[in-house]
Design an enzyme around this catalytic site. Structure first.
Site, PDB file in Angstrom:
ATOM      1  N   ASN A   1       0.856  -1.188   0.000  1.00  0.00           N
ATOM      2  CA  ASN A   1       0.000   0.000   0.000  1.00  0.00           C
ATOM      3  C   ASN A   1       0.889   1.233   0.000  1.00  0.00           C
ATOM      4  O   ASN A   1       2.020   1.202   0.497  1.00  0.00           O
ATOM      5  CB  ASN A   1      -0.898   0.007   1.239  1.00  0.00           C
ATOM      6  CG  ASN A   1      -1.842   1.205   1.250  1.00  0.00           C
ATOM      7  OD1 ASN A   1      -2.577   1.431   0.298  1.00  0.00           O
ATOM      8  ND2 ASN A   1      -1.820   1.978   2.328  1.00  0.00           N
TER       9      ASN A   1
ATOM     10  N   HIS B   1       0.950   5.396   1.078  1.00  0.00           N
ATOM     11  CA  HIS B   1       0.245   6.394   1.895  1.00  0.00           C
ATOM     12  C   HIS B   1       1.020   7.706   1.840  1.00  0.00           C
ATOM     13  O   HIS B   1       2.255   7.706   1.934  1.00  0.00           O
ATOM     14  CB  HIS B   1       0.129   5.913   3.343  1.00  0.00           C
ATOM     15  CG  HIS B   1      -0.608   6.868   4.223  1.00  0.00           C
ATOM     16  ND1 HIS B   1      -1.970   7.086   4.116  1.00  0.00           N
ATOM     17  CD2 HIS B   1      -0.180   7.692   5.214  1.00  0.00           C
ATOM     18  CE1 HIS B   1      -2.347   7.983   5.017  1.00  0.00           C
ATOM     19  NE2 HIS B   1      -1.275   8.365   5.686  1.00  0.00           N
TER      20      HIS B   1
ATOM     21  N   SER C   1       5.041   6.904   1.910  1.00  0.00           N
ATOM     22  CA  SER C   1       5.571   5.610   2.329  1.00  0.00           C
ATOM     23  C   SER C   1       4.892   4.485   1.567  1.00  0.00           C
ATOM     24  O   SER C   1       3.681   4.528   1.329  1.00  0.00           O
ATOM     25  CB  SER C   1       5.323   5.392   3.838  1.00  0.00           C
ATOM     26  OG  SER C   1       5.754   6.481   4.617  1.00  0.00           O
TER      27      SER C   1
ATOM     28  N   ASP D   1      -3.094   1.769   7.486  1.00  0.00           N
ATOM     29  CA  ASP D   1      -1.807   2.423   7.212  1.00  0.00           C
ATOM     30  C   ASP D   1      -0.705   1.945   8.151  1.00  0.00           C
ATOM     31  O   ASP D   1       0.136   2.725   8.609  1.00  0.00           O
ATOM     32  CB  ASP D   1      -1.950   3.950   7.293  1.00  0.00           C
ATOM     33  CG  ASP D   1      -2.920   4.488   6.260  1.00  0.00           C
ATOM     34  OD1 ASP D   1      -2.996   3.916   5.170  1.00  0.00           O
ATOM     35  OD2 ASP D   1      -3.622   5.483   6.553  1.00  0.00           O
TER      36      ASP D   1
END
Length: 238
Positions: free
Chosen positions: A110, A112, A139, A148
């Protein structure tokens, strides 16, 4: 070269990070290829990007499923059918359940727009500006059930300017996102990282980079020294 890892990308909107990943995957020595793009929103612009690149693009509308488990089951089935080995969430605006994340443990990334673990969740740029931060960033991390969170693969630091608005800061951070997401996927797909005790460890040598200072102190001696070292970020004014 070893076989490329097949990647599934989950999106909800315009797909700017998807575009960066598509471009990276065009490289002959890049260790990953995008096998499928899935959007939970029928009108997501990223679907057109995928189709234009010859990548299978499908819609799995969360509103068409009775619950999250059914929605995620449909996503999982589509990923498996496409032979996906790694998943990249790129602007995917749905929280995934613990069971789904666990089924892709250390195989789902992911991105973020903050320097995690700071400013998790929504509106990170507004919060950075409100708190008077001088450096923000983005990140890429292995996803965990908590929002997150998870072992961090790559980060980019972005200076915060005195006249920044959330939109201006977001635009500069987004450019950095487009740099580090392809990098992070390359590291993971290339087998160059491992997760030990919830931290990412690199299997090869890491190189220390110069510190990012914000605001940059335009002192003549410092500017001359950093210019010789190749680290000077801008041209000083007389």
């Amino acid at each position: 070269m070893n076989a490329r890892k097949k990647v599934g990308v989950l999106i909800s909107g315009r797909g700017s990070n998807l575009a960066a990943l598509i471009e990276a995957c065009r490289g002959d020595d890049y260790p990953a290829e995008i096998a499928i793009v899935i959007s939970n929103r029928p009108g997501a612009e990223g679907l057109e990007l995928a189709s234009a690149a010859g990548i299978a693009a499908i819609i799995i509308d969360h509103k068409a499923s009775a619950n999250r488990e059914i929605f995620e089951s449909r996503i999982g089935d589509a990923l498996v059918k496409a032979g996906v080995e790694l998943v990249c969430c790129a602007g995917f605006m749905r929280l995934l359940t613990e069971s789904f994340v666990a089924s892709w443990h250390d195989r789902i990334l992911n991105i973020h727009p903050s320097l995690l673990p700071s400013y998790r969740g929504l509106d990170p740029h507004e919060r950075v500006l409100r708190d008077g931060g001088r450096i923000s960033g983005c990140s890429v991390h292995f996803m965990r059930a908590e929002m997150d969170s998870g072992p961090i693969v790559a980060q980019a630091a972005v200076p915060v300017l005195s006249d920044d608005t959330p939109d201006r800061l977001a635009a500069r951070v987004l450019k950095a996102e487009h740099m580090i997401y392809p990098l992070a996927l390359k590291l993971v797909a290339g087998g160059r990282v491992q997760v030990l005790e919830e931290r990412v460890v690199f299997k090869d040598h890491e190189t220390a980079t110069p510190p990012l200072i914000s605001p940059w102190p335009c002192d003549q001696d410092m500017c001359a020294r950093t210019a010789l070292e190749g680290n000077h970020p801008h041209q000083c004014r007389d």
